[in-house]
Design a protein around this motif. Sequence first.
Motif, PDB file in Angstrom:
ATOM      1  N   TRP A  15       0.829  -1.204   0.000  1.00  0.00           N
ATOM      2  CA  TRP A  15       0.000   0.000   0.000  1.00  0.00           C
ATOM      3  C   TRP A  15       0.862   1.252   0.000  1.00  0.00           C
ATOM      4  O   TRP A  15       0.575   2.221  -0.692  1.00  0.00           O
ATOM      5  CB  TRP A  15      -0.924   0.020   1.208  1.00  0.00           C
ATOM      6  N   TYR A  16       1.940   1.232   0.787  1.00  0.00           N
ATOM      7  CA  TYR A  16       2.830   2.390   0.865  1.00  0.00           C
ATOM      8  C   TYR A  16       3.514   2.636  -0.480  1.00  0.00           C
ATOM      9  O   TYR A  16       3.533   3.763  -0.981  1.00  0.00           O
ATOM     10  CB  TYR A  16       3.867   2.182   1.971  1.00  0.00           C
ATOM     11  N   ARG A  17       4.067   1.579  -1.074  1.00  0.00           N
ATOM     12  CA  ARG A  17       4.768   1.719  -2.362  1.00  0.00           C
ATOM     13  C   ARG A  17       3.832   2.184  -3.475  1.00  0.00           C
ATOM     14  O   ARG A  17       4.247   2.923  -4.362  1.00  0.00           O
ATOM     15  CB  ARG A  17       5.420   0.394  -2.758  1.00  0.00           C
ATOM     16  N   GLU A  18       2.592   1.740  -3.428  1.00  0.00           N
ATOM     17  CA  GLU A  18       1.624   2.096  -4.464  1.00  0.00           C
ATOM     18  C   GLU A  18       0.869   3.384  -4.142  1.00  0.00           C
ATOM     19  O   GLU A  18      -0.112   3.723  -4.803  1.00  0.00           O
ATOM     20  CB  GLU A  18       0.645   0.938  -4.675  1.00  0.00           C
ATOM     21  N   ASN A  19       1.339   4.093  -3.136  1.00  0.00           N
ATOM     22  CA  ASN A  19       0.769   5.372  -2.710  1.00  0.00           C
ATOM     23  C   ASN A  19      -0.715   5.258  -2.355  1.00  0.00           C
ATOM     24  O   ASN A  19      -1.495   6.166  -2.607  1.00  0.00           O
ATOM     25  CB  ASN A  19       1.000   6.457  -3.772  1.00  0.00           C
ATOM     26  N   GLN A  20      -1.082   4.136  -1.765  1.00  0.00           N
ATOM     27  CA  GLN A  20      -2.450   3.942  -1.273  1.00  0.00           C
ATOM     28  C   GLN A  20      -2.459   4.116   0.246  1.00  0.00           C
ATOM     29  O   GLN A  20      -3.038   3.328   0.986  1.00  0.00           O
ATOM     30  CB  GLN A  20      -2.952   2.544  -1.653  1.00  0.00           C
ATOM     31  N   ILE A  21      -1.821   5.187   0.685  1.00  0.00           N
ATOM     32  CA  ILE A  21      -1.628   5.395   2.116  1.00  0.00           C
ATOM     33  C   ILE A  21      -2.931   5.647   2.866  1.00  0.00           C
ATOM     34  O   ILE A  21      -3.005   5.432   4.070  1.00  0.00           O
ATOM     35  CB  ILE A  21      -0.620   6.523   2.389  1.00  0.00           C
ATOM     36  N   TYR A  22      -3.973   6.061   2.162  1.00  0.00           N
ATOM     37  CA  TYR A  22      -5.274   6.235   2.815  1.00  0.00           C
ATOM     38  C   TYR A  22      -5.749   4.913   3.417  1.00  0.00           C
ATOM     39  O   TYR A  22      -6.492   4.892   4.380  1.00  0.00           O
ATOM     40  CB  TYR A  22      -6.312   6.780   1.828  1.00  0.00           C
ATOM     41  N   GLU A  49       5.068  10.218   7.222  1.00  0.00           N
ATOM     42  CA  GLU A  49       5.727  10.017   5.931  1.00  0.00           C
ATOM     43  C   GLU A  49       7.061  10.764   5.887  1.00  0.00           C
ATOM     44  O   GLU A  49       8.055  10.239   5.383  1.00  0.00           O
ATOM     45  CB  GLU A  49       4.841  10.520   4.798  1.00  0.00           C
TER      46      GLU A  49
END
Length: 105
Positions: A46-53, A88
Amino acid sequence: MGKNVYSSEVKWAVIKDKMTGELSNREIMEKYGIKNVSQIKTWMKWYRENQIYRLNQPIGKQYSYGHGLEWKSEEDKRNSQIEQLKMENEILKKYLELRKELKKK
């Protein structure tokens, strides 16, 4: 047997520890009481794919449209975003610090 629930603070701490590379998955699991390595891999994905929500979503609650929590007020939303950005920022600072150390070697 119920599902394990981890706070967003734990998730961010795991990501931070994983990014530093100082701890193995097993050590991270022991440190935070995580039962399965796939949980760490999911959070990192999730972090790598910028799905931090997704790190702030409660278990079993998938927000397909809003991409995040439903907020009581705009102030709550802003405060949460600020906290997330601070976490972040810490991760990125640590990453840059480690990168700098590795270049020296």
